[in-house]
Every structure is written in C-alpha cells, then in structure tokens.
Write an enzyme that holds these catalytic residues in place. Structure first.
Site, PDB file in Angstrom:
ATOM      1  N   ASP A 199      -8.912   4.253  11.571  1.00  0.00           N
ATOM      2  CA  ASP A 199      -7.715   4.848  11.547  1.00  0.00           C
ATOM      3  C   ASP A 199      -7.560   5.989  10.716  1.00  0.00           C
ATOM      4  O   ASP A 199      -6.822   7.006  11.292  1.00  0.00           O
ATOM      5  CB  ASP A 199      -6.704   3.849  11.172  1.00  0.00           C
ATOM      6  CG  ASP A 199      -6.489   2.740  12.109  1.00  0.00           C
ATOM      7  OD1 ASP A 199      -6.760   2.894  13.260  1.00  0.00           O
ATOM      8  OD2 ASP A 199      -5.598   1.585  11.603  1.00  0.00           O
ATOM      9  N   ARG A 246      -2.536   5.332  17.382  1.00  0.00           N
ATOM     10  CA  ARG A 246      -2.712   6.090  16.159  1.00  0.00           C
ATOM     11  C   ARG A 246      -2.312   7.688  16.648  1.00  0.00           C
ATOM     12  O   ARG A 246      -1.649   8.343  15.858  1.00  0.00           O
ATOM     13  CB  ARG A 246      -4.008   5.859  15.419  1.00  0.00           C
ATOM     14  CG  ARG A 246      -4.373   4.715  15.061  1.00  0.00           C
ATOM     15  CD  ARG A 246      -3.374   4.163  14.268  1.00  0.00           C
ATOM     16  NE  ARG A 246      -3.696   3.082  13.413  1.00  0.00           N
ATOM     17  CZ  ARG A 246      -2.703   1.936  13.620  1.00  0.00           C
ATOM     18  NH1 ARG A 246      -1.400   2.208  13.712  1.00  0.00           N
ATOM     19  NH2 ARG A 246      -3.019   0.918  12.466  1.00  0.00           N
ATOM     20  N   SER A 261      -5.406  -9.052   7.678  1.00  0.00           N
ATOM     21  CA  SER A 261      -5.108  -7.986   7.737  1.00  0.00           C
ATOM     22  C   SER A 261      -4.730  -7.801   9.446  1.00  0.00           C
ATOM     23  O   SER A 261      -5.463  -7.894  10.209  1.00  0.00           O
ATOM     24  CB  SER A 261      -6.217  -6.886   7.719  1.00  0.00           C
ATOM     25  OG  SER A 261      -5.907  -5.479   7.818  1.00  0.00           O
ATOM     26  N   ASP A 277       0.696  -1.275   0.237  1.00  0.00           N
ATOM     27  CA  ASP A 277      -0.030   0.000  -0.222  1.00  0.00           C
ATOM     28  C   ASP A 277       0.878   1.292   0.052  1.00  0.00           C
ATOM     29  O   ASP A 277       0.706   2.112  -1.001  1.00  0.00           O
ATOM     30  CB  ASP A 277      -0.904   0.126   1.348  1.00  0.00           C
ATOM     31  CG  ASP A 277      -1.908  -1.019   1.202  1.00  0.00           C
ATOM     32  OD1 ASP A 277      -1.847  -1.932   0.501  1.00  0.00           O
ATOM     33  OD2 ASP A 277      -3.055  -0.910   2.151  1.00  0.00           O
TER      34      ASP A 277
END
Length: 406
Positions: free
Chosen positions: A126, A97, A181, A17
């Site tokens: 996120d 985060r 994931s 990604d």
C-alpha cells in the site's frame, strides 16, 4: 525526515494506528493535521472517526462518500479488462488505493497543505500504491510515511505511546474483535496475520464475514440475469442500478450462496511472498458474467489480444501504477473493445460455484446459428473449403517433417 511542513492531510480511520499518527505528526513536525476518511463501502460507521478527530482538536475534517466513484471509475474499468493478479487475486485492495491517494491530493490542494500522510507499513504494497499515485497526480507533493520513520513497530509500542500521551484508543481487543489485519471496501474484504502467516494452516471457519461456507449454502440454486452496456453491469434481473448499488447487491446475493472465497500466496511489490484470504462475492460473479458477455460479442483476435494484455494490466494495478501512461494506454484499448459488449448473461449460483447458463445480445452477438449448426446449413458454410485451409496451415509442418525424415 521531510521538514518545512506546516500542514498535512492524513488518511485517517480513527483506529489505533492513525490516532497515534495524528499526534506523532504534530509532535515531530509541529504542523497542523487535516484528516480525511473515505467511505468506499467498508461497511463501518464513519461518524466515530469525525468525533475522534474533533476530540483531538482537528479543525479541518473530510469524510467523503466515494462509493459510486470507486465502482464507476476504478472497479468497472478494471473488470472490463478481466483483471486477475497471478491468476487468482481480484485486486480488491489494490484498486482502492489510487482513489484514496487521488482524494488526499485533492484535499491537500483545497486546504493548502504541504504534504500527505498514510499509515501503510514499510513491508507492504500500500505504501507503494499510495505514493506512486500521489506523485503521478501532484509531482511536488511531500509524503510522510510514519512507519518508515518511527520506532513504534508493534501494537504494544503504539499502545504505550498512546497511553503516555493520553490518546484515547482501545487498550485491548474488544470481545469478538477479529485477530486479523483486515481491509474492506465494496469490492472485497481481506484477511492477513494470525494463523494465516502459516501457509499450511487452514483459515478458521469463523474468520469469514461476507460469505456462507459453500457446504452450508442453500440447496436450491439462485438464477441471476446481468445486463451489460459497454462492458459494465447496468441492471440485475431487469432492475437498473448504479454501479455501487449493483456491486453491493451482487455481494449480498453471492455471499448468501458461498461465492467468492479465495486463499492464496501472492508476490508483493517489495519482494516478499504473503499469504492472504479474500472474500469477493460480487467481483467473482462479475468476472464470470463479463467474460461470458465478451465470448458472444468480441471478435476472436480482439478477445485473445485482451487476454494476452491482461496479466500486464493486472500487475500495473497491483504494483501501484493506476495513473501511469501505460495503464491509461491499455485502458483506452480495452475500452474500445467494450463498445460491443452489450447484452444479458444468465447465471446459476450454487454452493460456491458460478455457472453461466445463458447469454444473448440482440445488437452485437457474433454467434451465427446458420453457420455454427451441426444440422443442414443451407450452404452458409462450405465444408470443402476446410481442405485448402488445413493444407496451407500444414505446409510448414510438412516441410519440416520431410527435412527430419518424418
């Protein structure tokens, strides 16, 4: 699409990604890209990310060890609140985060960048956490979220884009690579996707990476003593440790004894329900021990008020409001209560279970044996006083009962 961008700081892992995003940003915005890779204890070798960034022609590369800051300034404050989202989730991804966003903004200032970019999708939490944090810290920062702009919405499209432009990435999954994931840091590892998208389907036994299956854990229990100072663990079995080292050690011990697995369906910020599995061995131990320490040292009403505030505090973290004034306000109140949370908790770990088997505080214990004893208390407590106490508390109930003919 945001324009007038000359330099962007990208949260970069070197995977498919972010490798595509790096090229896409240059292509779409004609800008310079600075890469930032955070070490928050995910257990991966980070130097390959540097090599990939260099190979891609990146001139400014940041790879930062944030493990101690992560546990000291984010994980520990959260555990002072005993935070659980929806009664089960220990917020392992959520709490990482704001730290990543904070460092992204700091690097943007250092490098004179106009924007930051991340690889979070438009379906998840996120994106919200990164961006709310960034705007709180630097209100005029520009944020680029490629997943909300491009049409590369599948792994196949990403691979085709990379192949067409000569971007070196894995073209297929390596043997043994997880089909899930996953997100990992010092607090937890999470799993989503594949068969987990069916909430009726039990996770495959080989999915779990940090913990032994409880039924396969040692038949002999392990005992731990955790020393607390102002609500934070400062030593394990008498050995002083930094926050990051302490959490890593709790992960190691807990994983050996099958501690910390969770399988849950949660309500995402964006409105959908999502099924995920988590391994949080150290956090599970820490939460149990912290509550035990508070049970001995906190005043009853302070403890009960903390428990009432906790769900709101947990929701703030889950939904991305770490840097909000309301979270800071709650943290100040929580931290005030922790001044007396000092002492030692003894735990027994056995096949997936954490049991408190002892707690003591020489300086701050509110447990008075002379009062609590079932034996003769030498007048420390007058049991006859309970008569008036009960009658006063029963007054409204008796009045109501008479009115209703009870």
């Amino acid at each position: 699409m945001t324009k007038n961008i000359k330099k962007v700081v990208l949260a970069y892992s070197g995977g498919l990604d972010t490798s595509v995003i790096l090229h896409w940003l240059r292509e779409q915005y004609d800008c310079e890209v600075v890469t930032f890779t955070a070490d928050i204890g995910q257990g991966e070798e980070l130097e390959p990310a540097r090599a990939k960034a260099i190979a891609a022609g990146v001139r400014e590369i940041f790879i930062d060890d944030l493990r101690e800051e992560f546990v000291r300034d984010f994980v520990y404050p959260m555990f002072r609140a005993n935070a659980l989202y929806e009664g089960e989730y220990l917020l392992g991804t959520s709490i990482a985060r704001p730290l990543i966003a904070k460092r992204l903004v700091e690097i943007a200032v250092i490098t004179g960048a106009d924007a930051i970019a991340h690889g979070a999708t438009g379906k998840g939490n996120d994106q919200v956490r990164f961006e709310l944090s960034a705007y709180a810290l630097k209100p005029d920062i520009q944020v680029i979220a490629p997943w909300r702009e491009w049409d590369l919405l599948s792994r196949e499209k990403l691979l085709a884009y990379a192949e067409a432009r000569g971007i070196p990435v894995e073209m297929k999954r390596a043997s043994g690579q997880s089909p899930y994931s996953m997100d990992a840091n010092l607090l937890h590892i999470s799993y989503e996707g594949n068969e987990l998208e069916d909430p009726w389907q039990e996770p495959a036994a080989d999915m779990w990476r940090w913990t032994i299956a409880p039924e396969q854990a040692p038949a002999t229990p392990a005992y731990l003593e955790l020393t607390f100072a102002h609500g934070d663990v400062v030593a394990i079995n008498g050995q002083t440790m930094t926050p990051a080292i302490a959490l890593a050690e709790l992960n190691r011990i807990g994983g050996t004894h099958g501690i910390g697995r969770a399988d849950l369906v949660e309500n995402r910020s964006v409105g959908m329900k999502s099924r995920g599995c988590y391994e949080t061995p150290g956090g599970t131990i820490l939460l149990k021990a912290h509550r035990a320490m508070e049970s001995l040292t906190l005043d009853r009403e302070a403890a009960h008020l903390k428990d009432e505030l906790m769900p709101r505090y947990a929701s703030l973290i889950y939904n991305g409001y770490w840097f909000s004034p309301e979270r800071r306000m709650l943290q100040a109140a929580i931290d005030q209560t922790q001044q007396v949370v000092n002492g030692v908790v003894r735990l027994k770990l056995y096949r997936g279970n954490v049991t408190v088997v002892g707690r003591q505080s020489d300086s701050d214990s509110l447990f008075d044996t002379a009062i609590a004893t079932f034996e003769e208390d030498a007048g420390a407590y007058n049991q006859a006083d309970a008569t008036g106490f009960i009658r006063l508390n029963a007054l409204r109930l008796r009045v109501a009962g008479r009115k209703r003919g009870g």
